[in-house]
Design an enzyme around this catalytic site. Sequence first.
Site, mmCIF file in Angstrom:
data_model
loop_
_atom_site.group_PDB
_atom_site.id
_atom_site.type_symbol
_atom_site.label_atom_id
_atom_site.label_comp_id
_atom_site.label_asym_id
_atom_site.label_seq_id
_atom_site.Cartn_x
_atom_site.Cartn_y
_atom_site.Cartn_z
ATOM 1 N N GLU A 190 12.199 -3.800 15.618
ATOM 2 C CA GLU A 190 12.600 -2.921 14.509
ATOM 3 C C GLU A 190 13.548 -1.813 14.969
ATOM 4 O O GLU A 190 13.215 -0.619 14.950
ATOM 5 C CB GLU A 190 11.365 -2.326 13.840
ATOM 6 C CG GLU A 190 10.467 -3.388 13.234
ATOM 7 C CD GLU A 190 9.221 -2.842 12.548
ATOM 8 O OE1 GLU A 190 8.798 -1.727 12.873
ATOM 9 O OE2 GLU A 190 8.681 -3.543 11.672
ATOM 10 N N GLU A 383 7.264 -10.794 11.371
ATOM 11 C CA GLU A 383 6.045 -10.055 11.003
ATOM 12 C C GLU A 383 5.914 -10.082 9.498
ATOM 13 O O GLU A 383 6.897 -9.843 8.778
ATOM 14 C CB GLU A 383 6.108 -8.584 11.437
ATOM 15 C CG GLU A 383 5.958 -8.346 12.905
ATOM 16 C CD GLU A 383 5.932 -6.863 13.247
ATOM 17 O OE1 GLU A 383 5.416 -6.060 12.437
ATOM 18 O OE2 GLU A 383 6.450 -6.515 14.309
HETATM 19 C C1 BG6 Z 1 5.552 -3.218 12.104
HETATM 20 C C2 BG6 Z 1 5.391 -2.997 13.590
HETATM 21 O O1 BG6 Z 1 6.387 -2.254 11.603
HETATM 22 O O2 BG6 Z 1 4.416 -3.084 11.317
HETATM 23 C C3 BG6 Z 1 4.004 -3.315 14.122
HETATM 24 O O3 BG6 Z 1 6.364 -3.735 14.307
HETATM 25 C C4 BG6 Z 1 2.955 -2.795 13.167
HETATM 26 O O4 BG6 Z 1 3.908 -2.769 15.406
HETATM 27 C C5 BG6 Z 1 3.146 -3.472 11.820
HETATM 28 O O5 BG6 Z 1 1.649 -2.908 13.604
HETATM 29 C C6 BG6 Z 1 2.113 -3.081 10.775
HETATM 30 O O6 BG6 Z 1 2.104 -1.691 10.638
HETATM 31 P P1 BG6 Z 1 0.762 -0.871 10.753
HETATM 32 O O7 BG6 Z 1 1.178 0.536 10.775
HETATM 33 O O8 BG6 Z 1 -0.017 -1.203 9.542
HETATM 34 O O9 BG6 Z 1 0.107 -1.305 12.004
#
Ligand code: BG6
Length: 487
Positions: A190, A383
């Site tokens: 990101e 993701e």
């Molecule tokens: C993404 C990141 O933005 O979101 C991850 O690359 C992160 O590292 C994922 O865990 C989910 O976000 P969060 O804050 O709910 O863990």
Amino acid sequence: MEKLKFPDNFLLGAAAAASQYEGAYKQDGKSLSIADYKTYNPKVDRKKINMNEIECYEDVFLQLKDTEENKIYPYRWGVDFYNKYEGDIKLFKKIGMNCFRTSIAWSRIIPEEGVINYEAIKHYKKIFKKFKEQKIELVLTLSHYDYPMWLVEKYNGFANKDAIEKFLEYSEIVLREFDEFTNYWICFNEINMTTHSAYTGAGVVLKRDNPKNKEIKYQALHNQFVAQALVVKLAHKINKDNKMGGMIAAVNSYPSTCDPNDVIINQEFSQINNDLFFEIESRGAYPKYILNFFEQENIKLNISEEEKEILKEGSVDYLSFSYYMSSVMGQEVLDKGGSTLFFGGKNPYLKESDWGWQIDPIGLRIFMNRLYNCYQKPLMIVENGIGVDEKWDDKENILKDDYRIEYIKSHLKNIQLAMQDGVECIGYTAWTALDLVSMSTKEMSKRYGFIYVDIDDFGKGTGDRKIKESGKWFKKVSDTKGEILWD
Ligand code: BG6
């Protein structure tokens, strides 16, 4: 309705980040990273956290090492994948993953400036060998929000151009040492995070209320782009089959009304938060809209002619992104000061997760079409998932996470539809295989995994792993190449 199928070579699996699941924060000579100093605060309303709170300003940074008493450091224990990897990889196979995206911890490989840690390299090789044995393809991220403390303390992360060389030294070791294990790489997780939280995205500590902060953030981002372009060239030199991906957090947004004024506001918002990053990593040049923005904001960057050439020569092989939500943007949202994690407003047509992330599977199809038609590079969704505070039902010995099945199912179907529209998409890795520590809130309670891990926000629990219903369902998706999504 026609049942769509993913192609045979489609990468289908899950993703994780070293700092959030490895644990073992001092083992095999690892030094501490910025993630190891992040603390969990049970008193904070974790559902209202915004990007500004993820920043770490100088006053706080200077006190980080003062005392560890009464502080909870969840990243330090993670879910101990570093030691439990053998059993975990078997479980990954059991739930049908043919691919796993993970990052490597820079602070394990180079614990101190100039020192290569062969113990950690050896250990990673053992782990990656197990993936190979199980025929699970790896996608390796070089840097995922865990800059070594030494880099931050000595150089202030990517605010300093010297960090480019440091990153190249590290990347070269990783690309050479782990060459036999994969051809799929991602440089920075990101990369657009740097403009939201310079500390998380680029290891940069800002002074609070410094009027130059925006300039520092964009300079750090530029330095990361140069580093990334050099790493792309290096990866191709080391192995011509290497594919290096650029990655951003997709901030897909709609105009809040069809008033042309809102459409323009949203367009500018998308350009600055999304397009800019894909533009630079694909075409290797700064678009005019961002140069206009720099002028308006009095941002003056140090960009050499040589760096402009490097950016042109080092464009990425594929575009990858995380996609969790969408938002809306327009005059009213600006007037109210925004409301979501990435600042945009609420969409009345969408439901949201308990953390206020608006669920928008069709938005993914829209985004993929827009992106592919613009840059014509293969896409990988690296993701996507839903965080829920959920408990294992000990009596029934089950965790019925229908909401997760529904979430992943609707997004996968829209990926298939986008592919039918003509988008070239090479893979999908859900967030995540195992429950792990949340990036934004540092809690375990915001669970994303297909596999439940018995550890709580304070690091207490047996650490046992159990497959949730979504994990069993994912196996069927994988076995049928996604055909069952349409039953
Ligand atoms: C993404 C990141 O933005 O979101 C991850 O690359 C992160 O590292 C994922 O865990 C989910 O976000 P969060 O804050 O709910 O863990």
